[in-house]
Design a protein around this motif. Structure first.
Motif, PDB file in Angstrom:
ATOM      1  N   VAL A 327      35.932  36.699  56.802  1.00 61.03           N
ATOM      2  CA  VAL A 327      36.106  35.532  57.666  1.00 61.03           C
ATOM      3  C   VAL A 327      35.112  35.600  58.822  1.00 61.03           C
ATOM      4  O   VAL A 327      34.460  34.615  59.166  1.00 61.03           O
ATOM      5  N   ARG A 328      34.953  36.794  59.380  1.00 62.31           N
ATOM      6  CA  ARG A 328      33.998  36.947  60.489  1.00 62.31           C
ATOM      7  C   ARG A 328      32.590  36.623  60.053  1.00 62.31           C
ATOM      8  O   ARG A 328      31.806  36.056  60.789  1.00 62.31           O
ATOM      9  N   LYS A 329      32.253  37.022  58.826  1.00 65.76           N
ATOM     10  CA  LYS A 329      30.885  36.815  58.329  1.00 65.76           C
ATOM     11  C   LYS A 329      30.754  35.494  57.574  1.00 65.76           C
ATOM     12  O   LYS A 329      29.726  35.240  56.949  1.00 65.76           O
ATOM     13  N   SER A 330      31.829  34.693  57.559  1.00 67.30           N
ATOM     14  CA  SER A 330      31.847  33.424  56.812  1.00 67.30           C
ATOM     15  C   SER A 330      31.415  33.614  55.363  1.00 67.30           C
ATOM     16  O   SER A 330      30.617  32.851  54.825  1.00 67.30           O
ATOM     17  N   ASN A 331      31.916  34.656  54.738  1.00 64.77           N
ATOM     18  CA  ASN A 331      31.545  34.977  53.366  1.00 64.77           C
ATOM     19  C   ASN A 331      32.683  34.599  52.416  1.00 64.77           C
ATOM     20  O   ASN A 331      33.617  35.377  52.189  1.00 64.77           O
ATOM     21  N   ALA A 332      32.622  33.377  51.883  1.00 69.19           N
ATOM     22  CA  ALA A 332      33.711  32.881  51.038  1.00 69.19           C
ATOM     23  C   ALA A 332      33.852  33.705  49.756  1.00 69.19           C
ATOM     24  O   ALA A 332      34.960  33.899  49.249  1.00 69.19           O
ATOM     25  N   ALA A 333      32.723  34.203  49.245  1.00 70.02           N
ATOM     26  CA  ALA A 333      32.774  34.976  47.997  1.00 70.02           C
ATOM     27  C   ALA A 333      33.607  36.239  48.196  1.00 70.02           C
ATOM     28  O   ALA A 333      34.383  36.636  47.317  1.00 70.02           O
ATOM     29  N   LEU A 334      33.455  36.856  49.375  1.00 73.89           N
ATOM     30  CA  LEU A 334      34.196  38.079  49.657  1.00 73.89           C
ATOM     31  C   LEU A 334      35.691  37.774  49.814  1.00 73.89           C
ATOM     32  O   LEU A 334      36.536  38.570  49.410  1.00 73.89           O
ATOM     33  N   VAL A 335      36.001  36.606  50.381  1.00 71.59           N
ATOM     34  CA  VAL A 335      37.405  36.198  50.484  1.00 71.59           C
ATOM     35  C   VAL A 335      37.998  36.107  49.079  1.00 71.59           C
ATOM     36  O   VAL A 335      39.123  36.561  48.828  1.00 71.59           O
ATOM     37  N   ARG A 336      37.236  35.535  48.153  1.00 67.31           N
ATOM     38  CA  ARG A 336      37.736  35.391  46.779  1.00 67.31           C
ATOM     39  C   ARG A 336      37.976  36.754  46.145  1.00 67.31           C
ATOM     40  O   ARG A 336      38.985  36.976  45.478  1.00 67.31           O
ATOM     41  N   PHE A 337      37.049  37.680  46.389  1.00 71.39           N
ATOM     42  CA  PHE A 337      37.194  39.025  45.855  1.00 71.39           C
ATOM     43  C   PHE A 337      38.459  39.683  46.425  1.00 71.39           C
ATOM     44  O   PHE A 337      39.259  40.272  45.696  1.00 71.39           O
ATOM     45  N   ALA A 338      38.644  39.541  47.748  1.00 67.24           N
ATOM     46  CA  ALA A 338      39.820  40.137  48.396  1.00 67.24           C
ATOM     47  C   ALA A 338      41.108  39.536  47.836  1.00 67.24           C
ATOM     48  O   ALA A 338      42.116  40.240  47.688  1.00 67.24           O
ATOM     49  N   SER A 339      41.063  38.247  47.515  1.00 67.06           N
ATOM     50  CA  SER A 339      42.280  37.606  46.987  1.00 67.06           C
ATOM     51  C   SER A 339      42.668  38.209  45.633  1.00 67.06           C
ATOM     52  O   SER A 339      43.851  38.369  45.338  1.00 67.06           O
ATOM     53  N   ILE A 340      41.652  38.572  44.843  1.00 69.67           N
ATOM     54  CA  ILE A 340      41.952  39.181  43.532  1.00 69.67           C
ATOM     55  C   ILE A 340      42.640  40.537  43.730  1.00 69.67           C
ATOM     56  O   ILE A 340      43.646  40.838  43.089  1.00 69.67           O
ATOM     57  N   ILE A 341      42.112  41.337  44.665  1.00 65.48           N
ATOM     58  CA  ILE A 341      42.726  42.651  44.923  1.00 65.48           C
ATOM     59  C   ILE A 341      44.161  42.470  45.419  1.00 65.48           C
ATOM     60  O   ILE A 341      45.074  43.198  45.034  1.00 65.48           O
ATOM     61  N   THR A 342      44.351  41.461  46.280  1.00 62.65           N
ATOM     62  CA  THR A 342      45.700  41.224  46.811  1.00 62.65           C
ATOM     63  C   THR A 342      46.668  40.865  45.689  1.00 62.65           C
ATOM     64  O   THR A 342      47.782  41.393  45.629  1.00 62.65           O
ATOM     65  N   VAL A 343      46.230  39.974  44.797  1.00 60.69           N
ATOM     66  CA  VAL A 343      47.097  39.559  43.690  1.00 60.69           C
ATOM     67  C   VAL A 343      47.464  40.775  42.839  1.00 60.69           C
ATOM     68  O   VAL A 343      48.640  40.998  42.510  1.00 60.69           O
ATOM     69  N   ILE A 344      46.473  41.611  42.516  1.00 66.21           N
ATOM     70  CA  ILE A 344      46.759  42.819  41.728  1.00 66.21           C
ATOM     71  C   ILE A 344      47.737  43.709  42.485  1.00 66.21           C
ATOM     72  O   ILE A 344      48.677  44.269  41.908  1.00 66.21           O
ATOM     73  N   GLY A 345      47.529  43.804  43.804  1.00 68.35           N
ATOM     74  CA  GLY A 345      48.395  44.650  44.633  1.00 68.35           C
ATOM     75  C   GLY A 345      49.845  44.211  44.609  1.00 68.35           C
ATOM     76  O   GLY A 345      50.749  45.041  44.533  1.00 68.35           O
ATOM     77  N   ILE A 346      50.067  42.899  44.667  1.00 70.25           N
ATOM     78  CA  ILE A 346      51.450  42.405  44.660  1.00 70.25           C
ATOM     79  C   ILE A 346      52.079  42.664  43.286  1.00 70.25           C
ATOM     80  O   ILE A 346      53.249  43.040  43.184  1.00 70.25           O
ATOM     81  N   ILE A 347      51.288  42.496  42.228  1.00 72.70           N
ATOM     82  CA  ILE A 347      51.815  42.799  40.890  1.00 72.70           C
ATOM     83  C   ILE A 347      52.211  44.277  40.818  1.00 72.70           C
ATOM     84  O   ILE A 347      53.304  44.623  40.353  1.00 72.70           O
ATOM     85  N   ILE A 348      51.313  45.152  41.334  1.00 77.93           N
ATOM     86  CA  ILE A 348      51.612  46.591  41.326  1.00 77.93           C
ATOM     87  C   ILE A 348      52.889  46.863  42.111  1.00 77.93           C
ATOM     88  O   ILE A 348      53.741  47.648  41.695  1.00 77.93           O
TER      89      ILE A 348
END
Lengths: 408, 307
Positions: A327-348
């Motif tokens: 968010v600080r770097k305005s990097n939308a691609a990185l936000v998308r990547f982080a969202s994938i890790i979060t989704v996997i994390g909640i499943i775990i």
């Protein structure tokens, strides 16, 4: 006679327009031959007979469930993770209609559709797990066990499914051209959103509260009197992450169908990333309050303790940092990547609570049967196919030209 | 049937009098249920059990269960610790005596018939019921097969008919509810040649157990298992060796499991009432702000036009 032919003609053109997306049947069938559909067909080729086997031979031969381990993949993944990941509908509805974050309006319909289908297929998954699924209405009407947290889950999931259907109706009626119905149902939006938010708060937390009854079975690092709060907060984050993740997929797959003029999706993604970062941080802090509350620091240095640390640091704290940085770097691609890790994390997390951490002190441990995986994968596949079928026909990812700028 | 005026008045005054007397001046706001007063129980004296498995055989017969894979006379079953399942409602397990040279210890396991059962609190269709007589019984006609009872039971007792595709049921010991409601005693108690089990009012059994423990401190350890465990159980045990050495869980605490979800369920009406109030408030606030922004924009336009 002429009238009859005309009628037949209009019906035919209606079918072609609405169901076959304006193609002739031959064209339509030809269009179905894609690598994705080939894989989906292969999955169904296994999944359908396995489903028949489950319902004719029973749960015993088709699963590794036992008297000691009565809940497995179908509860841990299909139900617990499924409900959490389908929270996007309520989160985005609340944000847009109640908190007035109107710029996020384009995300509401896909989120509501994901939510509705998510819950629908949770119920389908549940039917595989229940010994007598045809008695599903019993807790509502035949014998009501008011002391049960599961009763609350059952009622709420049923009511919420209906609520999300109402919330999705505008898109359905736009597709069918039923303007009056649409006008009527759109008036329910705010009410349905409020109702949906209440139901979601309660049943998301109730899924955690189910495990309050397992203090002697669930590993102390996962057992906590805060379980309801853990489940609610993590579901909100999971919902937001799923909206980010799914909007990324939709842009890749249905790029030609997305037509929101003047909408900067990267900006929306960054905004959602900010919300996810805050939510994840709160969740991360709460998890430690949970450990401190039960004072079981000693267990952190055990194999399951290490696994707990992996869950909390790599799948909660790390994506939290990623979101913040992105968010600080305005990097939308990185936000998308982080969202994938979060989704996997909640499943775990849900798997840890329902399977890995449960009965941790028993010798008789559970690992899913291949048929359990087959059913789960089949349900996901059918869910994705249904989502695609609807998105290809109804105004979900784009605004219907005839209804633009009204009722906003 | 005719009721005379006098008789009617008499009964009314008696009833109101009774209600006045029975309500204590110090009624507590939220009284906790402490179990049906007249409930039965069974006291198992582990020191008397010799592992003959007569109880298992009697249970099998009375419940018309299928013949066991290993005959009841066969001692080889003791080689591993067993649990109850859909075809075996009670099992006797053998544990090595923690005292060096002491005889092996045999422990009968079955449903504990908790005073406030976790299974009943978990069940969303009220399939489980703690009867006033003591047994916790199951109603197959409403069960949907979610198996939350099995997840909730801290004693790993309820079992499921996994191999039955159309009419699966949860199976467990019934404490011979039918027999005891006809003044009988449970089949296992009746079958025991060692009188290792005593059937009776739970309150009496506690006295019997305490008497044995106090009078023979060299034989028994000072603990009646089930007196307080998870709020009390109808099935009670006394033992000569520490319970944790013979498969009993000592970490269950004395809180009934129903209490564990009470807080959450109690918060549900709060959310149902306060959440809509809060969310409607937020909605009104948002709308008002929007209206203000819109009027300001309009005023601004008018001002510009005037200039």
């Amino acid at each position: 006679m002429t009238g009859y032919i005309e009628k037949k003609h209009t019906f035919r053109s209606w079918v072609i327009e609405k169901l076959f997306m304006g193609k002739t049947i031959k064209e339509y069938l030809k269009g179905l031959i894609t690598p994705f559909n080939f894989v989906a067909a292969l999955i169904l080729l296994v999944g359908v007979p396995v489903s028949v086997y489950r319902f004719t031979q029973g749960i015993g031969p088709s699963t590794n469930l036992s008297d000691n381990n009565p809940w497995g993949l179908w509860i841990g993944f299909d139900v617990l993770a499924g409900v959490a990941l389908a929270a996007g509908g309520f989160v985005m509805g609340t944000a847009v209609y109640l908190f007035g974050l109107k710029e996020y309006h384009p995300t509401v319909r896909p989120a509501v559709l994901t939510g509705f289908l998510g819950y629908f297929f949770v119920v389908v998954g549940l039917c595989f797990d229940l010994g007598r699924p045809w008695r599903l209405p019993y807790p509502m009407f035949v014998s009501v066990g008011v002391t049960s947290v599961l009763l609350l889950v059952g009622w709420h999931v049923a009511l919420y499914l209906a609520t999300q259907f109402v919330e999705f109706c505008p898109a359905l009626f736009e597709w069918l051209g039923l303007k009056n119905f649409r006008k009527w149902v759109i008036k329910l939006t705010v009410g349905a959103t409020i109702f949906g938010a209440i139901l979601s708060t309660l049943h998301q937390s109730a899924l955690g509260a189910l495990f309050l009854l397992t203090p002697g079975k669930l590993h102390p690092l996962w057992y906590s009197s805060f379980l309801p709060v853990f489940f609610l907060i993590s579901a909100i984050v999971a919902g937001i992450s799923m909206v980010i993740f799914e909007s990324m997929l939709s842009h890749r797959v249905f790029g030609n169908r997305i037509n929101h003029q003047g909408v900067d999706f990267d900006k929306l993604t960054l905004g959602l990333g900010k919300a996810a970062a805050i939510g994840l941080f709160a969740y991360f802090a709460l998890k430690w309050v949970g450990v401190a509350h039960d004072n079981r620091w000693d267990l952190l240095n055990t194999p399951l303790g290490h696994w707990f640390l992996v869950e909390v640091f790599i799948f909660v704290f790390f994506p939290c940092l990623l979101f913040t940085w992105a968010v600080r770097k305005s990097n939308a691609a990185l936000v998308r990547f982080a969202s994938i890790i979060t989704v996997i994390g909640i499943i775990i997390n849900r798997i840890n609570v329902a399977i890995v951490g449960l009965n941790w002190n028993l010798e008789d441990r559970y690992f899913p049967h291949w048929m359990e995986f087959a059913v789960t994968i089949t349900i996901i596949t059918v869910g994705v196919l249904t989502f695609r079928w609807i998105v290809n026909r109804m105004p979900v990812l784009y605004e219907h030209p005839e209804y633009k700028e009204i009722d906003q | 049937m005719e009721i005379s005026r006098r008789k009617f008045l008499k009964s009314i005054s008696a009833a109101s009098g009774a209600s006045l007397v029975s309500k204590s001046q110090f009624a507590h706001g939220a009284e906790r249920f402490t179990g049906w007063p007249e409930r039965f129980g069974i006291l198992t004296d582990i020191t008397r059990c010799v592992g003959c498995r007569s109880c298992e055989a009697a249970c099998n017969e009375i419940n018309k269960l299928p013949a066991p894979k290993i005959p009841f006379e066969d001692q080889s079953v003791f080689e591993k610790i067993r649990r109850t399942d859909a075809q075996i409602y009670t099992v006797v397990n053998r544990y090595p005596n923690p005292k060096p040279g002491g005889p092996a210890v045999y422990v009968k396991k079955q449903c504990m018939h908790c005073d406030e059962p976790a299974c009943a609190s978990a069940c969303l269709v009220k399939a489980f019921k703690k009867t006033q007589e003591g047994p916790v019984i199951y109603n197959k006609d409403v069960c949907i097969g979610c198996r939350y009872c099995m997840t909730a039971c801290p004693f790993y007792v309820p079992a499921y008919e996994y191999d039955e595709p159309f009419k699966p049921e949860v199976k467990k010991c019934t404490m011979c509810f039918e027999r005891i409601s006809k003044d009988g005693i449970p089949a296992c108690v009746e079958a025991c040649p060692m009188e290792a089990m005593t059937f009776g009012k739970r309150s009496d059994l506690i006295r019997v157990a305490r008497k044995r423990v106090i009078e023979q401190p060299d034989i028994y350890i000072d603990h009646i298992y089930g007196e307080h465990e998870i709020g009390g159980t109808s099935w009670l045990y006394i033992s000569g060796v520490p319970f944790e050495k013979i498969g009993f869980r000592m970490d269950l605490g004395t809180t009934p499991y129903a209490e564990l979800t009470k807080g959450f369920l109690g918060a549900v009406p709060l959310v149902l009432i306060l959440w809509p109030a809060f969310l409607i408030g937020v909605y009104m606030f948002t709308r008002r702000r929007q209206e203000m922004v819109e009027t300001e924009a309009e005023n601004f336009e008018i001002e510009e036009d005037q200039q």
